[in-house]
Design an enzyme around this catalytic site. Structure first.
Site: not given
Length: 166
Positions: A59-61, A54
């Site tokens: 970390v995804c961002a 998500s």
């Protein structure tokens, strides 16, 4: 079946990443305008699939921002950020962060992508969404590189993925 971990706790996945040298499975994912997108929509381009749980996590961002920076000016390649996020949320995130060199796609209508690519989490608190992985495909959808990040809270190997992309 592959495994990853969430904060040290093992998580089982539905299958394995496609093998290097194999042809990537086709997919049907949802774009920001709610249209369906498949691999054929990116014919003639190399593809970097940044698969994340998500965009609403640090970390995804971060991985999305880093791949966005590196994709600027690459006309022969496209970075696809694939998550369980609703397209509206992904688009809102990208607009707020000034991200415009990646394409956000969602698994919201089907978990088939997660199963076909071996990244669907079968258990744990995030069961039903994708683990963190990177898959690089050539213009003919042959798999050039894969990485299943061993700990979901860690970033992928950007240098290796971008080297495979060329």
């Amino acid at each position: 079946m592959a495994k990853t971990a969430l904060k040290g706790t093992p998580v089982k996945l539905a299958g394995d990443l496609p093998a290097v040298g194999s042809t990537a499975p086709d997919f049907k994912l949802v774009a920001g305008d709610l249209s369906d997108k498949t691999l054929s929509d990116y014919t003639g381009k190399k593809k970097l699939l940044n698969i994340v749980p998500s965009l609403d996590t640090e970390v995804c961002a971060t991985s999305t921002k880093k791949f966005n920076e590196t994709m600027a000016g690459k006309r022969d390649a496209v970075a696809l950020v694939i998550s369980a996020d609703l397209p509206f949320a992904s688009d809102r995130f990208c607009k707020a962060e000034g991200i415009d060199n990646v394409v956000n796609l969602s698994i919201m209508r089907s978990r088939k992508f997660g199963k076909d690519y071996g990244v669907l989490m079968d258990d744990g608190p995030l069961a039903g969404i994708t683990a963190r992985a990177v898959v690089v495909l050539d213009k003919d959808n042959k798999v050039l590189y894969t990485q299943l990040v061993p700990e979901i809270t860690q970033e992928p190997d950007y240098d290796a993925a971008l080297a495979a992309l060329g």
